[in-house]
Every structure is written in C-alpha cells, then in structure tokens.
Design a protein around this motif. Structure first.
Motif, PDB file in Angstrom:
ATOM      1  N   LEU A 169     -30.808 -10.053  29.344  1.00  0.00           N
ATOM      2  CA  LEU A 169     -32.008 -10.160  28.600  1.00  0.00           C
ATOM      3  C   LEU A 169     -33.381  -9.338  28.867  1.00  0.00           C
ATOM      4  N   ILE A 170     -33.577  -9.307  30.047  1.00  0.00           N
ATOM      5  CA  ILE A 170     -34.576  -8.612  30.829  1.00  0.00           C
ATOM      6  C   ILE A 170     -34.389  -7.227  30.689  1.00  0.00           C
TER       7      ILE A 170
ATOM      8  N   PRO B  42     -37.255  -4.243  25.722  1.00  0.00           N
ATOM      9  CA  PRO B  42     -37.867  -2.784  25.525  1.00  0.00           C
ATOM     10  C   PRO B  42     -38.858  -2.756  26.443  1.00  0.00           C
ATOM     11  N   PHE B  43     -39.493  -3.837  26.936  1.00  0.00           N
ATOM     12  CA  PHE B  43     -40.435  -3.469  27.799  1.00  0.00           C
ATOM     13  C   PHE B  43     -39.901  -3.221  29.398  1.00  0.00           C
ATOM     14  N   PHE B  44     -38.750  -3.497  29.722  1.00  0.00           N
ATOM     15  CA  PHE B  44     -38.217  -3.359  30.933  1.00  0.00           C
ATOM     16  C   PHE B  44     -37.150  -2.281  31.129  1.00  0.00           C
TER      17      PHE B  44
ATOM     18  N   ILE C 245     -35.392  -4.966  38.028  1.00  0.00           N
ATOM     19  CA  ILE C 245     -34.833  -6.268  37.166  1.00  0.00           C
ATOM     20  C   ILE C 245     -34.951  -7.486  37.708  1.00  0.00           C
ATOM     21  N   ASP C 246     -34.167  -7.765  38.880  1.00  0.00           N
ATOM     22  CA  ASP C 246     -34.050  -8.801  39.864  1.00  0.00           C
ATOM     23  C   ASP C 246     -35.699  -9.286  40.097  1.00  0.00           C
TER      24      ASP C 246
ATOM     25  N   LEU D 176     -36.863 -17.353  27.696  1.00  0.00           N
ATOM     26  CA  LEU D 176     -37.685 -16.946  29.036  1.00  0.00           C
ATOM     27  C   LEU D 176     -39.200 -16.839  28.752  1.00  0.00           C
ATOM     28  N   LYS D 177     -40.085 -17.230  29.689  1.00  0.00           N
ATOM     29  CA  LYS D 177     -41.471 -17.119  29.462  1.00  0.00           C
ATOM     30  C   LYS D 177     -42.013 -16.527  30.883  1.00  0.00           C
TER      31      LYS D 177
END
Length: 251
Positions: free
Chosen positions: A27-28, A32-34, A42-43, A125-126
């Motif tokens: 998801l991360i 589009p942010f990442f 990413i981790d 996810l927050k």
C-alpha cells in the motif's frame, strides 16, 4: 426493481485492526506519495504508520476537526461526506483499498473538509502530522508530490461540482453510475456490479438530487435495460447506453 437476486455485493472487509507487513509495504509503495522510493525507504516509512480498525458505520474523522493525520485504506471501504450549503449532507466519494484521505498540518486546510465513515469493517494505515513531517525531512521529494496530490484533489472536486451542476439529473445519474462502475465494479453474470453498499439516498447525495428523483431514474434506467438493481446494489448492463447520456458532460 429486480428481486430475484440476493444482494450480490461482496464485502471487501478484512481483519479490522491488523494489516500484514506485506500488505502495508504494498500500500505504501503504491501510494502516490511514496511511489518513487526505494524498498529500504518504504520500510522506514512503514514504521511511521500504524494500523487502526473501524467497524461498519463508525466515524473515522469529522469535518471541521483539526487536520492532523493522513489515512490509507487497507481493507474495506470508506465513505466521505461533506455539509452542503443548504444544510444537507453530500456523499463526496467512496474510497477503496489503496486510496487516501485526511490531511496533515502544513499541506492544505488546517481542518478536515469532510467526514469519513467506515462503509464496512475496515483496516486503515494512519500517519500523524508529526511523523509525516519526519518523512518529509528525510525525503524532500515527497513534499513536492504531496502538494501536487492534495491540490489536484481540491481542484478536481470543485471542477466536478461546477460541471455536474449544469446537467440534468438523468445525465448526472448516468455519469455517476459509470464512474462507480469503473472504480468499484466487478464482473457478475455478464454485468458490471458496483461492489459497494450504496443506497438510493447516497446516490442522490453524490450528485445533488432528491432521493425520489434518484429512485425514479434508477427505475427508468432499469426499464430501458441499462442497469439491474435490488435493495442496496446496482449492476450496469449496458455501459454504452449510459455513456450516450453523458457524452456532453465530460467530453
């Protein structure tokens, strides 16, 4: 209205308060942010997010509250509502897994501009404003993407409401059904089922018409063979027929 089918909408709900590490990374990475970051980055960003679960119909955030968190839908669906000028409530969007909502300090309004409600049991996810700004410090390119993404969303919603307002209720309804089918559809008995629990009231609220008008239009579309519907579900039978009603809305 067709009654020979039980409601065919499948739940997209998952474990309410747990997302697997693989799902979180996916998801991360696809957000589009990442999306341009390396696996190790990413981790690190994943460690800044936390899982939060909401059961169906629970409010996640409220319009007017201080904007202090960004959310990514992991499982389930989230409905976004906003107060209309006449004191009513508009359903702005239905978000599926992978989509984001909320806002963080320093990017966009200081208060949330919509209310978010779990359409079914969901896991999100927050990331808090504080943790998001830590990410920006380490990865400045994310700041540029954030400005682009959030400003585009505001421009799109304003343009959408401006353009839809000048078309008939039937034009708007056809456009909305096609949009929901494209976004949330799945194949079902040769049709495109809008795989989300959407009531006539909510369809009406998304395009600023009355529930009675929405019900009449749904019945008319069904008689014309454009859609099939039942309590809480709609399937598109003839997308080309619906498109003919929308050709001058978004050309």
């Amino acid at each position: 209205m067709s009654h020979h089918h039980r409601n065919p909408v499948h739940s997209l709900a998952g474990p309410v308060e747990h997302c697997s590490l693989d799902l979180r990374r996916k998801l991360i990475r696809e957000s589009p942010f990442f999306s341009n970051l390396e696996p190790g980055q990413i981790d690190e960003i994943n460690s800044r997010f936390r899982d939060v679960g909401f059961s169906a119909n629970k409010t996640i955030l409220r319009e007017g509250d201080n904007a202090d968190s960004l959310f990514i839908v992991a499982t389930g669906l989230v409905k976004l509502y906003s107060a209309s000028g006449d004191g009513g409530i508009l359903l702005i969007d239905i978000l599926k897994p992978g989509e984001h909502f909320g806002s963080v300090a320093g990017f966009g309004p200081e208060c949330y501009e919509e209310t978010a409600v779990a359409a079914m049991d969901c896991c999100l996810l927050k990331i808090s404003s504080e943790n998001f700004h830590r990410v920006l410090t380490m990865h400045p390119q994310v700041a540029v993407r954030t400005v682009e993404i959030l400003s585009h969303r505001v421009r799109f919603s304003h343009e959408l409401m401006r353009r839809l307002g000048s078309y008939s209720a039937e034009n708007r309804s056809a456009w909305l059904l096609l949009r929901l089918g494209e976004k949330l559809g799945r194949p079902w008995e040769g049709k495109n089922l809008i795989n989300a629990p959407v009531s006539r009231e909510e369809l009406a609220a998304m395009i600023g018409i009355t529930t009675e008008t929405a019900s009449r239009i749904v019945s008319r579309f069904q008689k014309k063979g454009l859609i099939e519907s039942g309590r809480g579900w709609i399937a598109i039978k003839d997308p080309e027929g619906l498109k003919k009603l929308t050709e001058d809305v978004f050309d």
